[in-house]
Scaffold this motif. Structure first.
Motif, PDB file in Angstrom:
ATOM      1  N   SER A  78       0.839  -1.203   0.000  1.00 60.11           N
ATOM      2  CA  SER A  78       0.000   0.000   0.000  1.00 60.11           C
ATOM      3  C   SER A  78       0.871   1.249   0.000  1.00 60.11           C
ATOM      4  CB  SER A  78      -0.966  -0.005   1.188  1.00 60.11           C
ATOM      5  OG  SER A  78      -0.291   0.231   2.402  1.00 60.11           O
ATOM      6  N   SER A 124      -2.212  -8.470  -2.381  1.00 59.09           N
ATOM      7  CA  SER A 124      -3.206  -7.763  -1.571  1.00 59.09           C
ATOM      8  C   SER A 124      -4.612  -8.153  -2.003  1.00 59.09           C
ATOM      9  CB  SER A 124      -3.021  -6.250  -1.714  1.00 59.09           C
ATOM     10  OG  SER A 124      -1.739  -5.880  -1.294  1.00 59.09           O
ATOM     11  N   GLN A 128      -8.404 -10.410  -0.370  1.00 56.20           N
ATOM     12  CA  GLN A 128      -9.755  -9.843  -0.340  1.00 56.20           C
ATOM     13  C   GLN A 128     -10.709 -10.434  -1.377  1.00 56.20           C
ATOM     14  OE1 GLN A 128      -9.144  -5.634  -0.778  1.00 56.20           O
ATOM     15  NE2 GLN A 128      -8.530  -5.373   1.333  1.00 56.20           N
ATOM     16  N   LYS A 181      -7.161   2.352   1.180  1.00 54.46           N
ATOM     17  CA  LYS A 181      -8.050   1.238   1.536  1.00 54.46           C
ATOM     18  C   LYS A 181      -7.240   0.006   1.957  1.00 54.46           C
ATOM     19  CE  LYS A 181     -11.549  -1.888  -0.184  1.00 54.46           C
ATOM     20  NZ  LYS A 181     -12.149  -2.497  -1.332  1.00 54.46           N
ATOM     21  N   ARG A 184      -5.648   0.642   5.404  1.00 58.38           N
ATOM     22  CA  ARG A 184      -6.642   0.596   6.492  1.00 58.38           C
ATOM     23  C   ARG A 184      -7.131  -0.830   6.758  1.00 58.38           C
ATOM     24  NH1 ARG A 184     -11.444   4.368   5.944  1.00 58.38           N
ATOM     25  NH2 ARG A 184     -11.769   3.558   8.022  1.00 58.38           N
ATOM     26  N   SER A 185      -7.403  -1.577   5.688  1.00 58.58           N
ATOM     27  CA  SER A 185      -7.950  -2.934   5.889  1.00 58.58           C
ATOM     28  C   SER A 185      -6.915  -3.892   6.481  1.00 58.58           C
ATOM     29  CB  SER A 185      -8.520  -3.489   4.587  1.00 58.58           C
ATOM     30  OG  SER A 185      -7.516  -3.718   3.650  1.00 58.58           O
ATOM     31  N   ASN A 186      -5.630  -3.665   6.221  1.00 58.04           N
ATOM     32  CA  ASN A 186      -4.612  -4.566   6.753  1.00 58.04           C
ATOM     33  C   ASN A 186      -4.024  -4.107   8.083  1.00 58.04           C
ATOM     34  OD1 ASN A 186      -4.077  -6.869   4.781  1.00 58.04           O
ATOM     35  ND2 ASN A 186      -4.278  -5.093   3.454  1.00 58.04           N
ATOM     36  N   HIS A 188      -6.203  -2.560  10.195  1.00 53.65           N
ATOM     37  CA  HIS A 188      -7.461  -2.540  10.952  1.00 53.65           C
ATOM     38  C   HIS A 188      -7.719  -1.187  11.612  1.00 53.65           C
ATOM     39  CE1 HIS A 188      -7.465  -6.767  10.080  1.00 53.65           C
ATOM     40  NE2 HIS A 188      -6.308  -6.908  10.713  1.00 53.65           N
TER      41      HIS A 188
END
Length: 189
Positions: A78, A124, A128, A181, A184-186, A188
């Motif tokens: 990211s 990544s 998902q 994104k 943030r998703s990895n 948390h």
């Protein structure tokens, strides 16, 4: 095997399209073609397809060998995607590499199209999305890569310098959002 999910395929295809940025790479491809002559679009496209599929399936194992997990790689990815997005938006080159004499595989297929950003994005995405949907996205993007490489002269005339600049900046904003994104998703957050 799970059924193909159109929404996932569309998301994966658009994410890969943004990170590969084949349209934004047109000026670089034109410059390379002028330096080395003809670029074999078929050879470059096949190399891109093979590199992405192989990394999709063995990327995890490569990470395991060096002791990394997908979340850590996705966070690092990211950050790479963030930097690439900033390059596109600001028009500054953070990554500088010399051009070799042959161009179909290096630097066109790798690292320009299927480079670190693309490989990071694939791992990544794997965290998902379903693998078969990622594969369809890879194939669709490879087709677009082939069409662009085959018609780069025509596209250059069609878009013009202003059109290419606008396209690059628009995809930069999309990549920036994708980087945030993924981060943030990895993490948390």
């Amino acid at each position: 095997m799970h059924p193909l999910i159109f929404r996932e395929i569309l998301s994966v295809t658009m994410i890969l399209f943004a990170i590969i940025d084949i349209l934004g790479a047109i000026p670089v491809i034109i410059q390379v073609r002028q330096r080395v002559g003809h670029i074999e679009s078929e050879k470059a496209s096949i190399a891109v397809l093979v590199l992405m599929i192989v990394f999709l399936f063995v990327g995890d194992e490569l990470l395991a060998v060096i002791g990394l997990d997908i979340a850590s790689f996705a966070i690092a990815g990211s950050l790479v995607i963030f930097i690439i997005a900033m390059e596109m938006i600001l028009g500054v080159d953070f990554f500088k590499e010399e051009m070799p004499q042959s161009a179909s595989i290096v630097p066109i297929a790798f690292p320009l199209i299927a480079g670190a950003g693309t490989m990071t994005t694939l791992l990544s995405l794997k965290s998902q999305y379903q693998t078969q949907n990622i594969l369809v996205g890879i194939v669709l993007n490879t087709i677009v890569v082939f069409l662009v490489l085959k018609n780069v002269k025509w596209l250059e005339k069609l878009l013009g310098p202003t059109g290419l600049s606008i396209l690059r900046k628009a995809f930069g904003i999309i990549l920036l959002a994708i980087a945030i994104k993924l981060f943030r998703s990895n993490t948390h957050l």
